[in-house]
Design a protein around this motif. Sequence first.
Motif, mmCIF file in Angstrom:
data_model
loop_
_atom_site.group_PDB
_atom_site.id
_atom_site.type_symbol
_atom_site.label_atom_id
_atom_site.label_comp_id
_atom_site.label_asym_id
_atom_site.label_seq_id
_atom_site.Cartn_x
_atom_site.Cartn_y
_atom_site.Cartn_z
ATOM 1 N N LEU A 57 10.663 -64.698 10.094
ATOM 2 C CA LEU A 57 11.159 -63.333 10.242
ATOM 3 C C LEU A 57 10.055 -62.300 10.103
ATOM 4 O O LEU A 57 10.217 -61.140 10.516
ATOM 5 C CB LEU A 57 12.253 -63.044 9.200
ATOM 6 C CG LEU A 57 13.581 -63.770 9.406
ATOM 7 C CD1 LEU A 57 14.519 -63.486 8.243
ATOM 8 C CD2 LEU A 57 14.230 -63.346 10.710
ATOM 9 N N VAL A 58 8.947 -62.682 9.501
ATOM 10 C CA VAL A 58 7.836 -61.772 9.247
ATOM 11 C C VAL A 58 6.547 -62.452 9.687
ATOM 12 O O VAL A 58 6.411 -63.674 9.571
ATOM 13 C CB VAL A 58 7.769 -61.411 7.738
ATOM 14 C CG1 VAL A 58 6.458 -60.735 7.379
ATOM 15 C CG2 VAL A 58 8.949 -60.516 7.358
ATOM 16 N N GLN A 59 5.623 -61.673 10.202
ATOM 17 C CA GLN A 59 4.304 -62.181 10.572
ATOM 18 C C GLN A 59 3.263 -61.629 9.605
ATOM 19 O O GLN A 59 3.185 -60.411 9.394
ATOM 20 C CB GLN A 59 3.944 -61.758 12.004
ATOM 21 C CG GLN A 59 4.790 -62.431 13.062
ATOM 22 C CD GLN A 59 4.405 -62.003 14.472
ATOM 23 O OE1 GLN A 59 3.887 -60.915 14.669
ATOM 24 N NE2 GLN A 59 4.672 -62.865 15.437
ATOM 25 N N LEU A 60 2.488 -62.530 9.002
ATOM 26 C CA LEU A 60 1.413 -62.130 8.105
ATOM 27 C C LEU A 60 0.172 -61.794 8.928
ATOM 28 O O LEU A 60 -0.100 -62.442 9.944
ATOM 29 C CB LEU A 60 1.106 -63.249 7.108
ATOM 30 C CG LEU A 60 2.278 -63.694 6.219
ATOM 31 C CD1 LEU A 60 1.835 -64.844 5.327
ATOM 32 C CD2 LEU A 60 2.808 -62.539 5.389
ATOM 33 N N ARG A 61 -0.605 -60.792 8.451
ATOM 34 C CA ARG A 61 -1.827 -60.388 9.149
ATOM 35 C C ARG A 61 -2.958 -60.238 8.144
ATOM 36 O O ARG A 61 -2.753 -59.627 7.080
ATOM 37 C CB ARG A 61 -1.610 -59.066 9.895
ATOM 38 C CG ARG A 61 -0.439 -59.079 10.865
ATOM 39 C CD ARG A 61 -0.339 -57.784 11.656
ATOM 40 N NE ARG A 61 -0.073 -56.636 10.787
ATOM 41 C CZ ARG A 61 -0.013 -55.375 11.218
ATOM 42 N NH1 ARG A 61 -0.213 -55.113 12.506
ATOM 43 N NH2 ARG A 61 0.248 -54.382 10.379
ATOM 44 N N PRO A 62 -4.135 -60.768 8.435
ATOM 45 C CA PRO A 62 -5.257 -60.661 7.495
ATOM 46 C C PRO A 62 -5.635 -59.203 7.232
ATOM 47 O O PRO A 62 -5.822 -58.423 8.174
ATOM 48 C CB PRO A 62 -6.402 -61.396 8.212
ATOM 49 C CG PRO A 62 -5.733 -62.250 9.238
ATOM 50 C CD PRO A 62 -4.488 -61.530 9.644
ATOM 51 N N ALA A 63 -5.691 -58.836 5.958
ATOM 52 C CA ALA A 63 -6.144 -57.507 5.518
ATOM 53 C C ALA A 63 -5.298 -56.358 6.060
ATOM 54 O O ALA A 63 -5.730 -55.209 6.083
ATOM 55 C CB ALA A 63 -7.604 -57.301 5.904
ATOM 56 N N ARG A 64 -4.094 -56.658 6.518
ATOM 57 C CA ARG A 64 -3.189 -55.616 7.026
ATOM 58 C C ARG A 64 -1.779 -55.923 6.536
ATOM 59 O O ARG A 64 -1.468 -57.051 6.148
ATOM 60 C CB ARG A 64 -3.210 -55.569 8.553
ATOM 61 C CG ARG A 64 -4.588 -55.299 9.149
ATOM 62 C CD ARG A 64 -4.568 -55.408 10.655
ATOM 63 N NE ARG A 64 -3.777 -54.362 11.288
ATOM 64 C CZ ARG A 64 -3.455 -54.359 12.578
ATOM 65 N NH1 ARG A 64 -3.835 -55.365 13.362
ATOM 66 N NH2 ARG A 64 -2.747 -53.381 13.089
ATOM 67 N N SER A 65 -0.913 -54.920 6.572
ATOM 68 C CA SER A 65 0.470 -55.128 6.152
ATOM 69 C C SER A 65 1.163 -56.126 7.076
ATOM 70 O O SER A 65 0.946 -56.099 8.298
ATOM 71 C CB SER A 65 1.250 -53.813 6.186
ATOM 72 O OG SER A 65 0.740 -52.891 5.260
ATOM 73 N N PRO A 66 1.987 -57.003 6.515
ATOM 74 C CA PRO A 66 2.787 -57.886 7.384
ATOM 75 C C PRO A 66 3.770 -57.055 8.200
ATOM 76 O O PRO A 66 4.106 -55.927 7.829
ATOM 77 C CB PRO A 66 3.512 -58.794 6.387
ATOM 78 C CG PRO A 66 3.527 -58.029 5.113
ATOM 79 C CD PRO A 66 2.292 -57.194 5.088
ATOM 80 N N VAL A 67 4.211 -57.612 9.314
ATOM 81 C CA VAL A 67 5.147 -56.891 10.184
ATOM 82 C C VAL A 67 6.374 -57.763 10.451
ATOM 83 O O VAL A 67 6.305 -58.997 10.383
ATOM 84 C CB VAL A 67 4.497 -56.489 11.534
ATOM 85 C CG1 VAL A 67 3.364 -55.499 11.317
ATOM 86 C CG2 VAL A 67 4.017 -57.708 12.299
ATOM 87 N N VAL A 68 7.484 -57.108 10.777
ATOM 88 C CA VAL A 68 8.695 -57.820 11.178
ATOM 89 C C VAL A 68 8.422 -58.503 12.517
ATOM 90 O O VAL A 68 7.874 -57.890 13.442
ATOM 91 C CB VAL A 68 9.881 -56.851 11.300
ATOM 92 C CG1 VAL A 68 11.133 -57.597 11.791
ATOM 93 C CG2 VAL A 68 10.153 -56.171 9.967
ATOM 94 N N ALA A 69 8.766 -59.775 12.614
ATOM 95 C CA ALA A 69 8.493 -60.555 13.830
ATOM 96 C C ALA A 69 9.229 -59.978 15.040
ATOM 97 O O ALA A 69 10.343 -59.460 14.916
ATOM 98 C CB ALA A 69 8.893 -62.006 13.618
#
Length: 231
Positions: A57-69
């Motif tokens: 449901l969520v995508q993790l991103r290096p050094a940035r806020s995760p976002v809703v998929a």
Amino acid sequence: MTASPLPEQIALRLRRDILRGTLAPGDPIKERDNALELGVSRTPLREAVRILAKEGLVQLRPARSPVVADPSLKEVRDAVAVLQALEILSGELACREASDAEIAEIRALSERHLALSETAEGEGLIELFEIDMAFHTAIARASHNPALAETHAAYLARMWRQRYLSAVQRRARERVRTQHENIVAGLEARDPARVASEINAHLAALITNLTRLFEAREAGRDLTTDETGIE
């Protein structure tokens, strides 16, 4: 009853915000802002986000806020095709392996869903949806195949928002009630061919609904105000 751990409670809250669209596809989940809003520290929030990332449901991103998929239509259709195969196999195995008590539990969930579907609006739609997903989960568990049930749970979680978007259309409500009843009747009769046929039709309709939703979004139309059915 023991309360769920705090990260799981936060994950439930965020999951429901994603279903409602309060957190829309592509929206960032800002650690500091969300922790303040929920009245929790950043550590359990971070753990909750990891739970949702594992569910897809969520995508993790290096050094940035995760976002809703925000999966593409092809990604969604591919996932539904896998889910369809898993649910058909679950139903076939449940006909052979499920206890009478397990089938009675599935029947009870179907009847709860039926009773609520007559009047569900607003927040009641989330409760209706969660009962519906419990219905499908119970069939997978009744297969008595832990590997299958675990894989089904993972794909069901991945499709959570997409199935909910299909659920907030009322146009298919009668069809869904009929299909749920037929699935239960097939389980009670221990008829794997009937169960497989009904589950196949049930999930094929989900693909049709989701295709319409994606096409409407591309055209700038909102179909979530249509009549509601639960897949």
